[in-house]
Design a protein around this motif. Structure first.
Motif, PDB file in Angstrom:
ATOM      1  N   HIS A  86      40.612  14.503 -15.548  1.00  0.00           N
ATOM      2  CA  HIS A  86      40.767  15.690 -16.384  1.00  0.00           C
ATOM      3  C   HIS A  86      41.379  16.805 -15.540  1.00  0.00           C
ATOM      4  O   HIS A  86      41.321  16.774 -14.300  1.00  0.00           O
ATOM      5  N   HIS A 147      36.276  13.759 -29.909  1.00  0.00           N
ATOM      6  CA  HIS A 147      36.597  12.346 -30.096  1.00  0.00           C
ATOM      7  C   HIS A 147      38.085  12.189 -30.390  1.00  0.00           C
ATOM      8  O   HIS A 147      38.509  11.881 -31.511  1.00  0.00           O
ATOM      9  N   ASN A 149      42.088  11.390 -28.059  1.00  0.00           N
ATOM     10  CA  ASN A 149      42.654  10.973 -26.774  1.00  0.00           C
ATOM     11  C   ASN A 149      42.948  12.163 -25.877  1.00  0.00           C
ATOM     12  O   ASN A 149      42.694  12.133 -24.673  1.00  0.00           O
ATOM     13  N   VAL A 151      42.215  16.266 -25.523  1.00  0.00           N
ATOM     14  CA  VAL A 151      41.402  17.379 -26.011  1.00  0.00           C
ATOM     15  C   VAL A 151      41.761  18.619 -25.199  1.00  0.00           C
ATOM     16  O   VAL A 151      41.634  18.628 -23.970  1.00  0.00           O
ATOM     17  N   ALA A 170      30.674  13.992 -21.965  1.00  0.00           N
ATOM     18  CA  ALA A 170      31.946  13.468 -22.451  1.00  0.00           C
ATOM     19  C   ALA A 170      32.932  13.250 -21.308  1.00  0.00           C
ATOM     20  O   ALA A 170      33.598  12.206 -21.228  1.00  0.00           O
ATOM     21  N   ARG A 174      32.315   9.468 -20.651  1.00  0.00           N
ATOM     22  CA  ARG A 174      33.247   9.050 -21.706  1.00  0.00           C
ATOM     23  C   ARG A 174      32.498   8.636 -22.971  1.00  0.00           C
ATOM     24  O   ARG A 174      32.829   7.631 -23.599  1.00  0.00           O
ATOM     25  N   GLN A 175      31.492   9.426 -23.329  1.00  0.00           N
ATOM     26  CA  GLN A 175      30.715   9.150 -24.528  1.00  0.00           C
ATOM     27  C   GLN A 175      30.003  10.424 -24.953  1.00  0.00           C
ATOM     28  O   GLN A 175      29.892  11.384 -24.187  1.00  0.00           O
ATOM     29  N   LEU A 185      33.981   7.410 -26.458  1.00  0.00           N
ATOM     30  CA  LEU A 185      35.198   8.170 -26.709  1.00  0.00           C
ATOM     31  C   LEU A 185      36.408   7.242 -26.626  1.00  0.00           C
ATOM     32  O   LEU A 185      36.364   6.196 -25.973  1.00  0.00           O
ATOM     33  N   PRO A 186      37.495   7.598 -27.283  1.00  0.00           N
ATOM     34  CA  PRO A 186      38.686   6.723 -27.250  1.00  0.00           C
ATOM     35  C   PRO A 186      39.294   6.670 -25.854  1.00  0.00           C
ATOM     36  O   PRO A 186      39.088   7.570 -25.035  1.00  0.00           O
ATOM     37  N   ARG A 187      40.017   5.628 -25.580  1.00  0.00           N
ATOM     38  CA  ARG A 187      40.736   5.475 -24.308  1.00  0.00           C
ATOM     39  C   ARG A 187      42.235   5.448 -24.587  1.00  0.00           C
ATOM     40  O   ARG A 187      42.661   4.769 -25.521  1.00  0.00           O
ATOM     41  N   PHE A 189      41.293   9.005 -22.408  1.00  0.00           N
ATOM     42  CA  PHE A 189      40.634  10.253 -22.782  1.00  0.00           C
ATOM     43  C   PHE A 189      40.953  11.284 -21.714  1.00  0.00           C
ATOM     44  O   PHE A 189      40.598  11.115 -20.544  1.00  0.00           O
ATOM     45  N   VAL A 191      40.870  15.471 -20.903  1.00  0.00           N
ATOM     46  CA  VAL A 191      40.493  16.849 -21.226  1.00  0.00           C
ATOM     47  C   VAL A 191      41.411  17.789 -20.457  1.00  0.00           C
ATOM     48  O   VAL A 191      41.525  17.701 -19.229  1.00  0.00           O
TER      49      VAL A 191
END
Length: 369
Positions: A86, A147, A149, A151, A170, A174-175, A185-187, A189, A191
């Motif tokens: 991220h 949720h 790809n 954010v 998150a 990753r959840q 969470l989608p892959r 991901f 931030v």
């Protein structure tokens, strides 16, 4: 008894610093020839590099259709995406941070959500919540905007500490957990968080634990006059209209392949040792950069810095078309990886000492392999 080191005042040559501790030998040597019959992970092949170059070229070309200049920002975003980390962006308003994030998402054919952080934003506004359905007499889960790809957390330092902490699970795991139920969470991901350094009223400083979870921190700078002139031209041509999207160029599978190829980029043990020594000096700076400068460091970098150097240098090497990491890759990433991890004292802020200056001195004290 602790050995003392005199402060260098410039009048005479400083004493040589003590030798850096060698990296301990792992139980399984990193680079020695594999034992007979032992399987090893394959390194990136020429075919892998060719495929990676093509994917990167398509993303970069599509990204450049809306973004003018900001090459350093483009590189930082791509390094974060390829490394699976991220990124925190800091700049004054109006430097296209939101445009960069949405354009990258359009380029990759990925889902994109923008969250405007405000003091009254609740954790459930980000992660989601359970809503009672009167028709069925049951609760149903409504997933929040995290949720996706990509954010964008716009002005993350305007949200409360409680809301900021909602992002920790998150970003790290990753959840999200809603009503005791785990939602992956989608892959991929990614931030992309932004913060404004000049408007501090009504803001909450990011805690060190959350800052450390960002792989990189980029400082976005003003465009050059030529770039700003080009921006005006693109506005007249309609390229930068909000409802005009970049056509999707690559798929999520392509990004996944890119990440897998990056994980096979070779990192020599000497470079791993170089990374470990750099992290060590941030925690024990006095013998290497002098007491006068060391007093400005409040805390050194955590092991996440070493991991970030390892992952980001692989991604940067791949961006440059190589299947191996060079010391120059680590050095190029020094500010991105360490500026939010090497924490300075209030005294440093009062004297106008920037973290980048201290980081440069630390890199100057560690011999390049």
């Amino acid at each position: 008894m602790t050995e003392s080191f005199p402060v260098f005042d410039g009048a005479s040559a400083p004493p040589p610093p003590p030798p850096l501790p060698p990296a301990p030998r792992p139980s399984t040597p990193i680079a020695s020839a594999p034992a007979p019959g032992r399987a090893t992970a394959p390194s990136a092949s020429d075919g892998d590099l060719a495929r990676a170059r093509e994917i990167i070229r398509i993303i970069s070309d599509s990204y450049s259709t809306k973004m003018v200049g900001q090459e350093r920002l483009r590189t930082s975003l791509l390094v974060s995406l390829i490394a699976g980390g991220h990124i925190l962006l800091e700049s004054v308003p109006g430097l296209a941070k939101t445009t960069a994030a949405s354009t990258l998402a359009d380029t990759v054919k990925a889902s994109f959500k923008r969250i405007q952080c405000t003091p009254d934003l609740l954790p459930s506004d980000i992660t989601g919540s359970q809503i009672y359905d009167a028709a069925t007499g049951t609760f149903r889960t409504v997933l929040g905007p995290v949720h996706a790809n990509f954010v964008l957390l716009d002005e993350i330092n305007r949200s409360s500490a409680k809301t900021q902490s909602a992002m920790l699970e998150a970003m790290q795991e990753r959840q999200t957990t809603i009503g005791g139920e785990v939602h992956p969470l989608p892959r991929p991901f990614l931030v992309i968080a932004t913060q404004n350094p000049i408007e501090q009223e009504g803001t909450y400083e990011l805690p060190e634990a959350q800052m450390d979870r960002f792989l990189l921190k980029e400082i976005v700078e003003y465009p050059s006059p030529a770039e700003e002139f080009e921006i005006l031209g693109r506005i007249d041509s309609g390229v930068l209209d909000p409802d005009r999207h970049v056509p999707g160029a690559v798929s999520l599978d392509d990004v996944h392949d890119l990440q897998q190829i990056a994980s096979r980029v070779y990192v020599d043990p000497a470079i791993r040792n170089y990374i470990v020594q750099l992290a060590y000096v941030t925690r024990n700076p006095a013998p290497y950069i002098g007491e006068e400068r060391a007093r400005f460091i409040k805390y050194g970098a955590s092991p996440r810095a070493s991991i970030a150097f390892l992952q980001a240098s692989r991604a940067l090497a791949l961006l440059k078309g190589r299947a191996h990491v060079l010391p120059e890759d680590v050095r190029e990433l020094r500010h991105l990886v360490l500026r939010h991890r090497v924490l300075l004292t209030f005294e440093a802020d009062a004297e106008g000492i920037r973290s980048e200056e201290i980081i440069d001195q630390i890199f100057g004290a560690v011999p390049t392999p």
